[in-house]
Write a protein that holds these residues in place. Structure first.
Motif, PDB file in Angstrom:
ATOM      1  N   UNK A 138       4.616 -10.011   4.435  1.00  0.00           N
ATOM      2  CA  UNK A 138       5.183  -8.662   4.479  1.00  0.00           C
ATOM      3  C   UNK A 138       4.847  -7.898   3.201  1.00  0.00           C
ATOM      4  N   UNK A 139       4.445  -8.648   2.204  1.00  0.00           N
ATOM      5  CA  UNK A 139       4.376  -8.111   0.847  1.00  0.00           C
ATOM      6  C   UNK A 139       3.462  -6.885   0.715  1.00  0.00           C
ATOM      7  N   UNK A 140       2.263  -6.985   1.244  1.00  0.00           N
ATOM      8  CA  UNK A 140       1.286  -5.898   1.049  1.00  0.00           C
ATOM      9  C   UNK A 140       1.800  -4.602   1.673  1.00  0.00           C
ATOM     10  N   UNK A 141       2.240  -4.702   2.921  1.00  0.00           N
ATOM     11  CA  UNK A 141       2.676  -3.505   3.635  1.00  0.00           C
ATOM     12  C   UNK A 141       3.936  -2.924   2.996  1.00  0.00           C
ATOM     13  N   UNK A 142       4.863  -3.816   2.613  1.00  0.00           N
ATOM     14  CA  UNK A 142       6.143  -3.315   2.097  1.00  0.00           C
ATOM     15  C   UNK A 142       5.971  -2.644   0.727  1.00  0.00           C
ATOM     16  N   UNK A 175      -1.890 -10.050  -2.870  1.00  0.00           N
ATOM     17  CA  UNK A 175      -0.899  -9.270  -3.625  1.00  0.00           C
ATOM     18  C   UNK A 175      -1.403  -9.070  -5.046  1.00  0.00           C
ATOM     19  N   UNK A 176      -1.972 -10.132  -5.577  1.00  0.00           N
ATOM     20  CA  UNK A 176      -2.499 -10.031  -6.939  1.00  0.00           C
ATOM     21  C   UNK A 176      -3.671  -9.048  -6.993  1.00  0.00           C
ATOM     22  N   UNK A 177      -4.553  -9.139  -6.012  1.00  0.00           N
ATOM     23  CA  UNK A 177      -5.702  -8.220  -5.999  1.00  0.00           C
ATOM     24  C   UNK A 177      -5.245  -6.784  -5.788  1.00  0.00           C
ATOM     25  N   UNK A 178      -4.273  -6.608  -4.883  1.00  0.00           N
ATOM     26  CA  UNK A 178      -3.823  -5.242  -4.583  1.00  0.00           C
ATOM     27  C   UNK A 178      -3.117  -4.609  -5.780  1.00  0.00           C
ATOM     28  N   UNK A 179      -2.545  -5.459  -6.636  1.00  0.00           N
ATOM     29  CA  UNK A 179      -1.874  -4.918  -7.826  1.00  0.00           C
ATOM     30  C   UNK A 179      -2.877  -4.643  -8.939  1.00  0.00           C
ATOM     31  N   UNK A 180      -4.152  -4.650  -8.602  1.00  0.00           N
ATOM     32  CA  UNK A 180      -5.203  -4.501  -9.599  1.00  0.00           C
ATOM     33  C   UNK A 180      -5.100  -5.621 -10.636  1.00  0.00           C
ATOM     34  N   UNK A 216      -3.008   1.806   7.027  1.00  0.00           N
ATOM     35  CA  UNK A 216      -4.450   1.827   6.750  1.00  0.00           C
ATOM     36  C   UNK A 216      -5.051   3.145   7.229  1.00  0.00           C
ATOM     37  N   UNK A 217      -4.645   3.573   8.418  1.00  0.00           N
ATOM     38  CA  UNK A 217      -5.238   4.800   8.948  1.00  0.00           C
ATOM     39  C   UNK A 217      -4.798   6.004   8.120  1.00  0.00           C
ATOM     40  N   UNK A 218      -3.573   5.952   7.632  1.00  0.00           N
ATOM     41  CA  UNK A 218      -3.140   7.030   6.740  1.00  0.00           C
ATOM     42  C   UNK A 218      -4.007   7.052   5.470  1.00  0.00           C
ATOM     43  N   UNK A 219      -4.216   5.891   4.882  1.00  0.00           N
ATOM     44  CA  UNK A 219      -4.989   5.871   3.640  1.00  0.00           C
ATOM     45  C   UNK A 219      -6.446   6.283   3.868  1.00  0.00           C
ATOM     46  N   UNK A 220      -6.971   5.961   5.036  1.00  0.00           N
ATOM     47  CA  UNK A 220      -8.363   6.333   5.314  1.00  0.00           C
ATOM     48  C   UNK A 220      -8.509   7.813   5.619  1.00  0.00           C
ATOM     49  N   UNK A 252      -5.151  -6.421   5.164  1.00  0.00           N
ATOM     50  CA  UNK A 252      -3.955  -7.188   5.519  1.00  0.00           C
ATOM     51  C   UNK A 252      -4.371  -8.260   6.517  1.00  0.00           C
ATOM     52  N   UNK A 253      -3.442  -9.061   6.961  1.00  0.00           N
ATOM     53  CA  UNK A 253      -3.855 -10.213   7.774  1.00  0.00           C
ATOM     54  C   UNK A 253      -4.318  -9.813   9.173  1.00  0.00           C
ATOM     55  N   UNK A 254      -4.176  -8.543   9.513  1.00  0.00           N
ATOM     56  CA  UNK A 254      -4.686  -8.031  10.785  1.00  0.00           C
ATOM     57  C   UNK A 254      -5.937  -7.174  10.514  1.00  0.00           C
ATOM     58  N   UNK A 255      -6.524  -7.336   9.346  1.00  0.00           N
ATOM     59  CA  UNK A 255      -7.751  -6.630   8.934  1.00  0.00           C
ATOM     60  C   UNK A 255      -7.562  -5.137   8.745  1.00  0.00           C
ATOM     61  N   UNK A 256      -6.344  -4.701   8.498  1.00  0.00           N
ATOM     62  CA  UNK A 256      -6.143  -3.282   8.192  1.00  0.00           C
ATOM     63  C   UNK A 256      -6.289  -3.083   6.682  1.00  0.00           C
ATOM     64  N   UNK A 257      -7.229  -2.226   6.269  1.00  0.00           N
ATOM     65  CA  UNK A 257      -7.484  -2.106   4.831  1.00  0.00           C
ATOM     66  C   UNK A 257      -6.416  -1.279   4.097  1.00  0.00           C
ATOM     67  N   UNK A 258      -5.933  -1.837   3.002  1.00  0.00           N
ATOM     68  CA  UNK A 258      -4.953  -1.136   2.160  1.00  0.00           C
ATOM     69  C   UNK A 258      -5.556  -0.991   0.772  1.00  0.00           C
ATOM     70  N   UNK A 259      -5.354   0.166   0.149  1.00  0.00           N
ATOM     71  CA  UNK A 259      -6.038   0.376  -1.136  1.00  0.00           C
ATOM     72  C   UNK A 259      -5.458  -0.448  -2.277  1.00  0.00           C
ATOM     73  N   UNK A 260      -6.333  -0.846  -3.166  1.00  0.00           N
ATOM     74  CA  UNK A 260      -5.906  -1.501  -4.405  1.00  0.00           C
ATOM     75  C   UNK A 260      -5.240  -0.447  -5.276  1.00  0.00           C
TER      76      UNK A 260
END
Ligand code: DMJ
Length: 582
Positions: free
Chosen positions: A286-290, A355-360, A224-228, A563-571
């Motif tokens: 694990x899906x989002x991060x992986x 996962x569905x949302x993150x995959x747009x 998340x910090x990398x993406x931000x 993610x489940x620890x509230x770290x934002x990952x981009x769609x």
């Protein structure tokens, strides 16, 4: 990222000038009356401002209580009035200075400054958004002072805690706090955290780590910090750590084991998990991060590992469509029929819809799994209490346990997030369900405005812990997480009101001299503290509270998933190169 805005986005934080002048006027009149009645040579307590602040719909009163004993006499009246005017001007100027830095509507209480310096920043603020920012600063500053490099702060004993969840990794609070500091624009503090990651974050460790915890807190926090920020150090650390997690997947089914030695790569199941099983909420989170690790590294191995988990789950028969919490990594079969949307199951469901949302919205397999799972949950686990509260029970081989864990309270937010994208006929239904569950969780907070670890709905009990051992609150985020989603998706002001209640309760019951601590009993107004400032308090609880009071375009739900620890990952609006098409 939409930048967090400093000005307050809604009707919170108005200062009632009329009442302020009224109270000042009354104080002054009272002083004059008393001065005259005591004669020209008495002395008199001269007290500073009394102030009322309007917060949303409710009144929040704060009384400035600076008091000076001044010799008074009619001939000294101009001096007294002069001091009053000076005090008022100083207050207005400082208020204006701080206010323009914060939200332009800030209130200053000089009396509080003198009497309670350690609480000054918080007491200065009338903006809940700024309030949560100051809480974050307080939590971070104390962690930095007493525990930098340890995993958590022990705020009563003023030292650090290492624990045994992260396999020798250190600085869980640093990595969990990074993106929150950045989002809140706590620039200096963010640089302190970044410096620690650059100079002291050592990945060459040799201990037993929870695959799940390392993934959600460390890998998630770094990604998340990398993406931000776009800063390479976070990306390279995330990838290096991701590689170290891969040996956990070396099982006959590819379902990872829960514990891994980050040095040797040896992995095994938790001793407490029945018959060497893996836990649904662990291998299912694990899906989002992986997927992001594959995207950033160009190495499909991470995505392949999590897609394989899907395959196994799709193959295995589900009792009544439900997913039990324990699965054998050897046979790929369920080991025990305990189903829960709280602990052991929770974030598996969360990661399906995300996962569905993150995959747009392209990963239709994840969406179908989510829809089917939710349908089964609603059919078999969702219940209404005698008092009309909607809750999600647990299921033990067909028998219902009428209990909800605090962890299960994330589900209000999740169901609302999914409702947005349900078919027209189900949309309102799921929104209502989400609102009802969130309201039940709010009900569990009724007593001190903080809620217990688990609450029950049997024998006349309505959303209360019945066992002493379930009364504790460890600064968990799930309830405010649901408030944040519900606010963003409905804009019903009650969710901000409820969030504000939590802010005040955290200040009242959990703030101690050197940080924030969990409490042992949410039903007492003088609780004892557990001496632990959990890293997820900085990653999640304070972040969700802050976002609850931000504009919707700050980390917009259209562009980010948490993610489940509230770290934002981009769609992924542009299709991941590495995503595996099955
Ligand atoms: C956090 O680490 C995560 O939210 C996890 O999914 C569940 N538990 C804690 C917070 O309560």
């Amino acid at each position: 990222m939409g930048k967090p805005r400093r000005e307050h986005p809604c009707n919170w934080g108005y200062l009632s000038f009329g009442l302020r002048f009224l109270t000042r006027g009354l104080a002054l009149a009272g002083g004059l009356v008393s001065m005259i009645s005591r004669g020209p040579f008495g002395s008199q307590w001269f007290c500073g401002s009394a102030v009322l602040i309007l917060h949303g719909k409710g009144w929040e009163s704060r009384v400035g209580d600076i008091c000076l004993k001044l010799p008074l006499g009619l001939h000294r009246a101009p001096i007294v009035l002069g001091i009053g005017v000076l005090q008022k001007c100083a207050g207005l100027i400082m208020g204006w200075l701080l206010g323009s830095a914060v939200n332009g509507k800030l209130l200053l209480l000089p009396g509080k400054f003198l009497l309670l310096p350690s609480k000054l920043p918080v007491l200065l603020s009338t903006s809940p958004q700024f309030f949560s920012l100051q809480m974050m600063k307080f939590a971070w500053d104390n962690y930095k002072l007493y525990a930098l490099g340890k995993n958590e702060l022990r705020p009563l004993t003023k030292n650090g805690h290492i624990g045994n969840m992260f396999g020798g990794l250190r600085g869980a609070t640093v990595v969990d706090a990074l993106d929150t500091l950045y989002i809140m624009e706590l620039e200096e503090e963010f640089q302190e955290a970044k410096k620690w990651v650059e100079k002291s974050f050592d990945l060459n460790v040799n201990g037993e780590a929870s695959l799940f915890e390392v993934n959600i807190r460390y890998v998630g926090g770094l990604l998340a910090t990398y993406y931000l920020t776009g800063e390479e150090v976070f990306k390279s650390k995330a990838l290096e750590l991701g590689e170290k997690l891969l040996p956990a997947f070396n099982t006959p089914t590819g379902i990872p084991r829960g514990v891994i030695n980050l040095g040797s790569g040896m992995s095994w199941s938790w001793g407490w998990a029945s018959a060497g099983s893996s836990i649904l909420a662990e291998f299912g989170t694990l899906h989002l991060e992986f997927l992001h690790l594959s995207e950033l590294s160009g190495n499909p191995v991470f995505a392949e590992k999590v897609m394989n988990i899907r395959k196994v789950l799709n193959r295995v028969e589900k009792p009544q469509g439900l997913y039990p919490n324990f699965l054998s990594p050897v046979t790929g079969n369920w080991v025990q029929h305990h189903v829960s949307i709280g602990g052991l199951g929770d974030s598996f469901y969360e990661y399906l819809i995300k996962s569905w949302l993150m995959s747009d919205k392209k990963d239709s397999e994840a969406k179908k799994m989510y829809d089917d799972a939710l349908e089964a949950i609603e059919k078999h686990l969702v219940k209404k209490s005698a008092g009309g509260l909607t809750y999600i029970a647990e299921w033990r081989g067909g028998v219902l346990d009428h209990k909800m864990g605090h962890l299960a309270c994330f589900s209000g937010g999740m169901i609302a997030l999914g409702a947005e994208h349900a078919g027209e006929e189900r949309k309102q239904h799921y929104m209502d369900l989400a609102a009802e569950i969130t309201s039940t969780c709010h009900e569990s907070y009724a007593h001190t405005k903080l809620g217990p670890e688990a609450f029950r709905f049997d024998a006349g009990t309505e959303a209360m812990a019945t066992r002493l051992s379930e009364r504790y609150y460890i600064l968990r985020p799930e309830v405010v997480e649901s408030y944040m989603y519900m606010w963003r998706l409905t804009h019903d002001p009650k969710y901000r009101q409820w969030g504000w209640e939590v802010v005040k309760a955290l200040e009242k019951h959990c703030r101690v001299e050197a940080g924030f601590s969990g409490i042992r009993d949410v039903y007492t107004t003088t609780p004892t503290h557990d001496n632990m400032q959990q890293s997820f308090f900085l990653a999640e609880t304070l972040k969700y509270l802050y976002l609850l009071f931000c504009e919707d375009d700050v980390l917009s739900l259209d562009d980010w998933v948490f993610n489940t620890e509230a770290h934002p990952l981009p769609v992924n609006h542009t299709n991941f190169k590495a995503s595996v098409q099955q």
